[in-house]
Motif scaffolding. Structure first.
Motif, PDB file in Angstrom:
ATOM      1  N   PHE A  57      77.872  37.657  39.717  1.00 48.84           N
ATOM      2  CA  PHE A  57      77.983  38.264  41.037  1.00 48.84           C
ATOM      3  C   PHE A  57      76.602  38.606  41.578  1.00 48.84           C
ATOM      4  O   PHE A  57      75.721  39.072  40.841  1.00 48.84           O
ATOM      5  CB  PHE A  57      78.831  39.526  40.931  1.00 48.84           C
TER       6      PHE A  57
ATOM      7  N   ASN B 232      78.124  45.522  48.594  1.00 52.56           N
ATOM      8  CA  ASN B 232      77.970  45.808  47.171  1.00 52.56           C
ATOM      9  C   ASN B 232      76.972  44.801  46.613  1.00 52.56           C
ATOM     10  O   ASN B 232      76.992  43.629  47.010  1.00 52.56           O
ATOM     11  CB  ASN B 232      79.325  45.679  46.471  1.00 52.56           C
ATOM     12  N   TYR B 233      76.099  45.249  45.728  1.00 49.06           N
ATOM     13  CA  TYR B 233      75.061  44.379  45.178  1.00 49.06           C
ATOM     14  C   TYR B 233      74.990  44.501  43.664  1.00 49.06           C
ATOM     15  O   TYR B 233      75.232  45.571  43.099  1.00 49.06           O
ATOM     16  CB  TYR B 233      73.691  44.754  45.748  1.00 49.06           C
ATOM     17  N   ALA B 234      74.616  43.405  43.043  1.00 53.07           N
ATOM     18  CA  ALA B 234      74.268  43.456  41.631  1.00 53.07           C
ATOM     19  C   ALA B 234      72.970  44.241  41.482  1.00 53.07           C
ATOM     20  O   ALA B 234      72.105  44.195  42.355  1.00 53.07           O
ATOM     21  CB  ALA B 234      74.096  42.044  41.079  1.00 53.07           C
TER      22      ALA B 234
ATOM     23  N   GLY C 170      81.770  37.062  49.258  1.00 54.72           N
ATOM     24  CA  GLY C 170      80.836  37.361  48.197  1.00 54.72           C
ATOM     25  C   GLY C 170      79.896  36.201  47.965  1.00 54.72           C
ATOM     26  O   GLY C 170      80.199  35.049  48.311  1.00 54.72           O
TER      27      GLY C 170
ATOM     28  N   SER D 201      84.851  42.953  46.094  1.00 55.98           N
ATOM     29  CA  SER D 201      84.871  42.924  44.638  1.00 55.98           C
ATOM     30  C   SER D 201      83.688  42.170  44.079  1.00 55.98           C
ATOM     31  O   SER D 201      83.155  41.254  44.717  1.00 55.98           O
ATOM     32  CB  SER D 201      86.165  42.258  44.153  1.00 55.98           C
ATOM     33  N   SER D 202      83.278  42.556  42.871  1.00 54.54           N
ATOM     34  CA  SER D 202      82.245  41.820  42.142  1.00 54.54           C
ATOM     35  C   SER D 202      82.871  40.887  41.105  1.00 54.54           C
ATOM     36  O   SER D 202      82.144  40.197  40.396  1.00 54.54           O
ATOM     37  CB  SER D 202      81.302  42.804  41.449  1.00 54.54           C
TER      38      SER D 202
END
Length: 121
Positions: free
Chosen positions: A46, A58-60, A34, A102-103
């Motif tokens: 994150f 996965n992105y903010a 991450g 995971s964030s």
């Protein structure tokens, strides 16, 4: 696991940077990674995450469509391509390892020392 970030710098708004995270571990290809960032006076947040194969990311919301996370398992390196940078992206950027996508920073075990990104208006 030792992580070293590089590629930070100062750019004008609208510019681009590519951050790299080089990992010293024999288990690189089994780890999720991450990117997080921390602006001066703010909590760490994150940015993006990628699973062990690179098949899931996965992105903010704040970086979706502008940032891309990807990895090269042959070079034990994870990248964060950052485009259309805005002053609000100014922060120290950290990479970290996890065993889950995971964030949540509490799921990350090892952290690099960070690289500074400064975006001027």
């Amino acid at each position: 696991v030792r992580l070293v970030e590089s590629g930070g710098g100062s750019v004008p708004a609208g510019g681009s940077l590519r951050l790299s995270c080089s990992a010293s571990t024999q288990t690189f290809s089994s780890l999720d990674f991450g990117w997080f960032r921390q602006a001066s006076g703010k909590e760490r947040e994150f940015v993006a995450a990628i699973n062990w194969s690179g098949g899931s990311t996965n992105y903010a919301d704040s970086v979706k469509g502008r940032f891309t996370i990807y990895r090269d398992n042959r070079r034990d390196t994870v990248y964060l391509e950052m485009n259309s940078l805005i002053p609000e992206d100014t922060a120290v950027y950290y990479c970290a390892t996890s065993t889950v996508l995971s964030s949540n920073e509490n799921h990350y075990d090892y952290w690099g020392r960070g690289t500074q990104v400064t975006v001027s208006s």
